[in-house]
Motif scaffolding. Structure first.
Motif, PDB file in Angstrom:
ATOM      1  N   TYR A 251     -98.442  84.754 -33.614  1.00 13.84           N
ATOM      2  CA  TYR A 251     -97.779  84.724 -31.992  1.00 13.84           C
ATOM      3  C   TYR A 251     -98.371  85.466 -30.529  1.00 13.84           C
ATOM      4  CZ  TYR A 251     -92.345  84.171 -29.974  1.00 13.84           C
ATOM      5  OH  TYR A 251     -92.611  83.731 -28.672  1.00 13.84           O
ATOM      6  N   GLN A 252     -99.039  86.414 -31.066  1.00 16.03           N
ATOM      7  CA  GLN A 252     -99.329  87.332 -29.931  1.00 16.03           C
ATOM      8  C   GLN A 252    -100.781  86.432 -28.886  1.00 16.03           C
ATOM      9  OE1 GLN A 252    -100.187  91.190 -31.854  1.00 16.03           O
ATOM     10  NE2 GLN A 252     -99.540  91.678 -29.719  1.00 16.03           N
ATOM     11  N   VAL A 253    -101.564  85.719 -30.004  1.00 11.28           N
ATOM     12  CA  VAL A 253    -102.407  84.846 -28.921  1.00 11.28           C
ATOM     13  C   VAL A 253    -102.122  82.614 -28.779  1.00 11.28           C
ATOM     14  CG1 VAL A 253    -104.547  86.008 -29.208  1.00 11.28           C
ATOM     15  CG2 VAL A 253    -103.964  83.941 -31.069  1.00 11.28           C
ATOM     16  N   GLU A 254    -101.962  82.501 -30.083  1.00 12.95           N
ATOM     17  CA  GLU A 254    -101.863  80.769 -30.486  1.00 12.95           C
ATOM     18  C   GLU A 254    -101.276  80.347 -29.543  1.00 12.95           C
ATOM     19  OE1 GLU A 254     -99.917  80.155 -34.003  1.00 12.95           O
ATOM     20  OE2 GLU A 254    -101.365  80.741 -35.054  1.00 12.95           O
TER      21      GLU A 254
ATOM     22  N   LYS B 121     -97.431  90.476 -20.896  1.00 15.55           N
ATOM     23  CA  LYS B 121     -98.745  90.269 -20.529  1.00 15.55           C
ATOM     24  C   LYS B 121     -99.545  91.323 -19.657  1.00 15.55           C
ATOM     25  CE  LYS B 121     -98.731  85.291 -21.831  1.00 15.55           C
ATOM     26  NZ  LYS B 121     -98.380  83.722 -21.188  1.00 15.55           N
ATOM     27  N   THR B 122     -98.516  92.489 -19.572  1.00 15.92           N
ATOM     28  CA  THR B 122     -99.966  93.603 -18.729  1.00 15.92           C
ATOM     29  C   THR B 122    -100.506  94.567 -19.063  1.00 15.92           C
ATOM     30  OG1 THR B 122     -97.448  93.526 -17.768  1.00 15.92           O
ATOM     31  CG2 THR B 122     -98.952  95.201 -17.031  1.00 15.92           C
ATOM     32  N   PRO B 123    -100.507  94.362 -20.618  1.00 16.97           N
ATOM     33  CA  PRO B 123    -101.515  95.467 -21.232  1.00 16.97           C
ATOM     34  C   PRO B 123    -102.912  94.961 -22.231  1.00 16.97           C
ATOM     35  CG  PRO B 123     -99.349  95.818 -22.103  1.00 16.97           C
ATOM     36  CD  PRO B 123     -98.995  94.735 -21.582  1.00 16.97           C
ATOM     37  N   ARG B 124    -103.572  95.211 -21.248  1.00 19.41           N
ATOM     38  CA  ARG B 124    -104.895  94.408 -21.745  1.00 19.41           C
ATOM     39  C   ARG B 124    -106.204  95.517 -22.404  1.00 19.41           C
ATOM     40  NH1 ARG B 124    -105.667  89.613 -18.535  1.00 19.41           N
ATOM     41  NH2 ARG B 124    -103.875  89.544 -16.469  1.00 19.41           N
ATOM     42  N   PHE B 125    -106.135  94.647 -23.998  1.00 21.78           N
ATOM     43  CA  PHE B 125    -106.569  95.391 -25.346  1.00 21.78           C
ATOM     44  C   PHE B 125    -107.903  94.496 -25.776  1.00 21.78           C
ATOM     45  CE2 PHE B 125    -101.682  97.122 -25.923  1.00 21.78           C
ATOM     46  CZ  PHE B 125    -102.509  98.245 -26.605  1.00 21.78           C
TER      47      PHE B 125
ATOM     48  N   ASN C 144    -103.949  89.771 -24.679  1.00 29.42           N
ATOM     49  CA  ASN C 144    -102.789  88.778 -25.211  1.00 29.42           C
ATOM     50  C   ASN C 144    -101.092  89.187 -25.753  1.00 29.42           C
ATOM     51  OD1 ASN C 144    -101.930  90.675 -28.067  1.00 29.42           O
ATOM     52  ND2 ASN C 144    -104.184  90.047 -28.169  1.00 29.42           N
ATOM     53  N   PHE C 145    -100.268  88.894 -25.576  1.00 23.63           N
ATOM     54  CA  PHE C 145     -98.906  89.244 -25.644  1.00 23.63           C
ATOM     55  C   PHE C 145     -98.728  90.876 -26.426  1.00 23.63           C
ATOM     56  CE2 PHE C 145     -94.614  88.318 -26.467  1.00 23.63           C
ATOM     57  CZ  PHE C 145     -93.603  88.021 -25.630  1.00 23.63           C
ATOM     58  N   GLU C 146     -98.033  91.515 -25.658  1.00 25.40           N
ATOM     59  CA  GLU C 146     -98.375  92.468 -26.163  1.00 25.40           C
ATOM     60  C   GLU C 146     -96.491  92.629 -26.137  1.00 25.40           C
ATOM     61  OE1 GLU C 146     -99.723  94.863 -27.953  1.00 25.40           O
ATOM     62  OE2 GLU C 146     -98.503  96.744 -28.400  1.00 25.40           O
ATOM     63  N   TRP C 147     -96.061  91.618 -27.530  1.00 25.45           N
ATOM     64  CA  TRP C 147     -94.466  92.250 -27.189  1.00 25.45           C
ATOM     65  C   TRP C 147     -93.896  91.819 -25.997  1.00 25.45           C
ATOM     66  CZ3 TRP C 147     -95.015  89.594 -31.534  1.00 25.45           C
ATOM     67  CH2 TRP C 147     -95.907  89.254 -32.373  1.00 25.45           C
ATOM     68  N   SER C 148     -92.430  93.062 -26.446  1.00 25.99           N
ATOM     69  CA  SER C 148     -91.797  93.847 -25.529  1.00 25.99           C
ATOM     70  C   SER C 148     -92.645  94.128 -24.366  1.00 25.99           C
ATOM     71  CB  SER C 148     -90.551  94.341 -25.577  1.00 25.99           C
ATOM     72  OG  SER C 148     -91.401  95.583 -26.216  1.00 25.99           O
ATOM     73  N   MET C 149     -93.830  94.236 -24.255  1.00 29.00           N
ATOM     74  CA  MET C 149     -94.618  94.935 -22.495  1.00 29.00           C
ATOM     75  C   MET C 149     -95.091  93.424 -22.058  1.00 29.00           C
ATOM     76  SD  MET C 149     -95.627  98.781 -23.176  1.00 29.00           S
ATOM     77  CE  MET C 149     -96.581  98.169 -24.816  1.00 29.00           C
TER      78      MET C 149
END
Ligand code: BGC
Length: 392
Positions: free
Chosen positions: A17-20, A356-360, A349-354
């Motif tokens: 879900y976070q990348v597709e 796309k701001t956090p960059r992992f 990627n998409f960091e859930w309720s946060m």
């Protein structure tokens, strides 16, 4: 330094879900729309552009990749299977293997098909029946290809976020006893799922979020009691309860929990000089402590299936990698069998309720044009792997 063997799995981790992107049949998709939260949308375009992911894995000389299957994509409605999606997952796995990249495959990483969520998700014991049908389908497709399976990702984190704190769908704030019933269903999902999948050559675990709990001072009985309660409610307790159905111990390591009642009962040292963009304390020694303790409990070799930090400017990722891998190697040379390290994450990627701001990511995602731009830390990781690997 005792080098890691050639068979060691060096890689990076993601979840579907976070990348597709475009996972329209997942509960999260509907929740994002309803709550007008930052949307996953095209996410990091993995579904369309997986060959580029493989390209970068190869460039960095990574020999493994953690990914997951989106249950909602392959089983969008009750009794309905999307053969095209199943075929695409098979194609991705075969492409990884053709490039000598070992896939580590997760079956459930926080999201549910919307139709399952509508029936009560993991609160409903019937979900297990559907989950097992889903596992049967994936087993029929990929049994021969996959050696490393992960049934669930961080079940206790999910229970906390979705059923106690109420931040993630279905956003409930249950009492602890009701939440423990959800946990029972997830424990069964791990146990029955792993028995279904087991064959003679595969290795099965779930990915446990294990933090390093540090009572300060460590002789204070209240601190000790709180540490014990946290242990049983967290994935440590989940791991203990499922240890007979594990072939390896998959550990996600992020947190140092300082327990100094009455000032603090969990979470890291916020005053530390080493904080990520999310203000999570960076505590490298914890990876050693956690691996050692996990091995003492399960007696099964340990693989780090997530470890990383939000660091948009890539200022701290190199030292983060260097220090965590140092302590991981220390665990290895002092007797804990460590079989792999998957950094979270390959790409932003998409960091859930946060959102796309956090960059992992070891690779930056330019969300405007979906371009992948490797950060310097990707090349640093490559060099580190060379330095820590046995020479042939
Ligand atoms: C989860 C990931 C998440 C990462 C960083 C882990 O707990 O498995 O999905 O993106 O932490 O927060």
């Amino acid at each position: 330094m005792e080098r890691f063997p050639k068979t060691f799995l060096w890689g990076a981790a993601t979840s579907s879900y976070q990348v597709e992107g475009d996972n329209r049949n997942s509960d999260w998709w509907h929740w994002e729309k309803k709550n007008k939260k930052s949307c996953s949308g095209e996410a990091s375009n993995f579904w369309h552009d997986y060959p580029e992911y493989i390209f970068w894995l190869k460039q960095a000389k990574l020999n493994s990749f953690r990914l997951s299957i989106e249950w909602a994509r392959v089983n969008p409605k009750e009794n309905q299977w999307d053969e095209g999606a199943l075929y695409r997952y098979q194609e991705i796995i075969l492409a990884l293997k053709k490039n000598n990249i070992e896939p580590i495959l997760t079956l459930w990483h926080f999201t549910l098909p919307k139709w399952i969520a509508d029936k009560g998700g993991w609160e409903n014991p019937e979900t297990l029946i559907h989950f097992k049908n889903y596992i049967r389908k994936i087993k029929a497709l990929l049994d021969k290809e996959i050696r490393y399976w992960l049934i669930l990702n961080e079940p206790s984190v999910y229970i906390f976020k979705a059923y106690l704190e109420g931040d993630w769908p279905p956003q409930k704030k249950m009492n602890i006893f009701s939440a423990l019933k959800v946990r029972e269903n997830l424990i069964k999902a791990h146990q029955e799922g792993s028995r279904l999948l087991k064959n003679r050559q595969n290795l099965i675990s779930s990915a446990f979020n294990l933090s390093f709990g540090d009572p300060v001072p460590n002789w204070n009985p209240i601190n000790i009691l709180i540490a014990k309660i946290l242990f049983f409610l967290s994935d440590w307790g989940f791991m203990l309860q499922t240890k007979n159905d594990l072939d390896y111990t998959a550990v996600n390591y992020y947190f140092h929990d300082l327990i100094r009642f009455p000032w603090q009962i969990a979470g890291g040292d916020k005053k530390s000089e080493k904080l990520s963009d999310l203000k999570w304390e960076i505590y490298p020694r914890g990876i050693f402590e956690v691996c050692k303790k996990a091995y003492q409990i399960t007696k099964k070799p340990v693989m780090i299936t997530e470890n990383g930090l939000a660091d948009k400017k890539d200022l701290k990722r190199e030292s983060f990698l260097k220090e965590h891998i140092f302590w991981l190697n220390y665990a290895f040379k002092t007797g804990t069998p460590i079989i792999g390290y998957q950094h979270w994450s390959l790409v932003d990627n998409f960091e859930w309720s946060m959102g796309k701001t956090p960059r992992f990511g070891l690779i930056e995602m330019d969300y405007k044009n979906l371009e992948m731009k490797p950060r310097n830390s990707l090349w640093f990781y490559k060099k580190l792997i060379e330095a820590y690997s046995e020479k042939v």
